[in-house]
Design a protein around this motif. Structure first.
Motif, short mmCIF file in Angstrom:
data_model
loop_
_atom_site.label_atom_id
_atom_site.label_comp_id
_atom_site.label_asym_id
_atom_site.label_seq_id
_atom_site.Cartn_x
_atom_site.Cartn_y
_atom_site.Cartn_z
N GLY A 1 -3.60 -8.71 1.94
CA GLY A 1 -2.73 -9.08 0.96
C GLY A 1 -3.12 -9.17 -0.61
O GLY A 1 -2.59 -9.74 -1.24
N ILE A 2 -4.40 -8.38 -0.75
CA ILE A 2 -4.81 -8.64 -2.06
C ILE A 2 -3.86 -7.73 -2.96
O ILE A 2 -3.66 -8.06 -4.08
N VAL A 3 -3.60 -6.57 -2.64
CA VAL A 3 -2.61 -5.67 -3.33
C VAL A 3 -1.43 -5.31 -2.30
O VAL A 3 -1.46 -5.58 -1.08
N SER A 4 -0.45 -4.95 -3.11
CA SER A 4 0.87 -4.34 -2.26
C SER A 4 1.21 -3.34 -2.56
O SER A 4 0.89 -2.66 -3.74
N PRO A 5 2.03 -2.51 -1.94
CA PRO A 5 2.38 -1.22 -2.18
C PRO A 5 3.45 -1.03 -3.31
O PRO A 5 3.23 -0.15 -4.36
#
Length: 263
Positions: free
Chosen positions: A196-200
């Protein structure tokens, strides 16, 4: 009433899933880390021994881009030849042992993952090794020969080249390892998205900065100032970034939660 029963069932499933995660103390974590490091070192040593047996063939492979233009390596220190053999055997041994070392890494992080997340072990190992080899092959078959031709034949035709073992090995490793590691971008995005650190959405929103970074890297590794040649080097890395966006969408917690809610 039915909704309440479904909610209770999902809550029990969540509790049961969390119960799968074994609790480990700090000392147990350190002991597990020590065990995995020792096993990885043993696999690396075994890979080094196997690679040392084939050191002459590996050395010929390393000099391939240079031999194609009719040049040979020279050395200026008595230890240079031995150091080169050791470097070649260590690098090849690390590549040979990489699936086993990656499996040790997975065994270390697996206790902190849910059962459904542990199914990624085989794709993780195959993709990690495959992407690194793809990047290294791209560097060996395309970047290095082009660099040798342009830097030595085209730009250095008025001079007498004296290419030392130390300089060539450093140049060789910087390109091979650099491209091999840069091709691991989807794996990095996989883990960042899974936790969950980056998202698309974040990756797509900042794609212009990614394109800028890719072309900066391409300009550094590209042996020719020609923009079309630079694009040839940049396109694979941009494709990997787009693949990483797809991977992030696939493993991001928000999608998994939405899927579970729909069920």
């Amino acid at each position: 009433m039915v909704d309440a029963v479904e909610a209770i069932g999902k809550a029990r499933a969540a509790v049961s899933e969390r119960a799968e995660l074994p609790g480990m103390s700090l000392m147990e974590h350190l002991d597990e880390l020590r065990k995995r490091i020792v096993h990885s070192a043993l696999y690396l040593a075994a890979g080094f021994i196997v690679a040392w047996i084939f050191k002459d063939w590996l050395l010929h492979l390393l000099q391939g881009p240079l031999l194609k233009i009719g040049k040979n390596l020279v050395f200026t220190h008595p230890m240079d030849a031995l150091n080169l053999y050791l470097q070649v055997a260590l690098l090849a041994g690390a590549i040979l042992a990489s699936p086993f070392i990656l499996f040790q890494v997975w065994l270390f992080i697996a206790p902190g993952l849910y059962q459904k997340e542990r199914r990624f072990v085989i794709p993780f190992m195959a993709a990690t090794v495959g992407l690194f080899l793809a990047g290294a092959s791209f560097g060996y078959f395309y970047v290095l020969p082009g660099a040798m031709k342009i830097l030595i034949i085209d730009m250095g035709h008025n001079f007498t080249p004296m290419i030392t073992i130390e300089d060539y090995s450093s140049f060789f490793l910087s390109i091979i390892l650099g491209l091999g590691i840069s091709f691991e971008l989807p794996i990095l995005i996989f883990f960042l998205a899974m936790f969950g650190i980056v998202s698309p959405r974040f990756l797509w929103k900042n794609i212009r900065y990614a394109i800028l970074a890719v072309f900066i890297v391409a300009a550094i590794i590209c042996p020719s100032p020609d923009p079309w040649t630079m694009c040839i080097y940049a396109i694979p890395m941009l494709a990997l970034y787009l693949i990483g966006i797809g991977v992030a969408w696939w493993v991001h917690p928000s999608r998994r939660k939405a899927k579970e809610a729909a069920v």
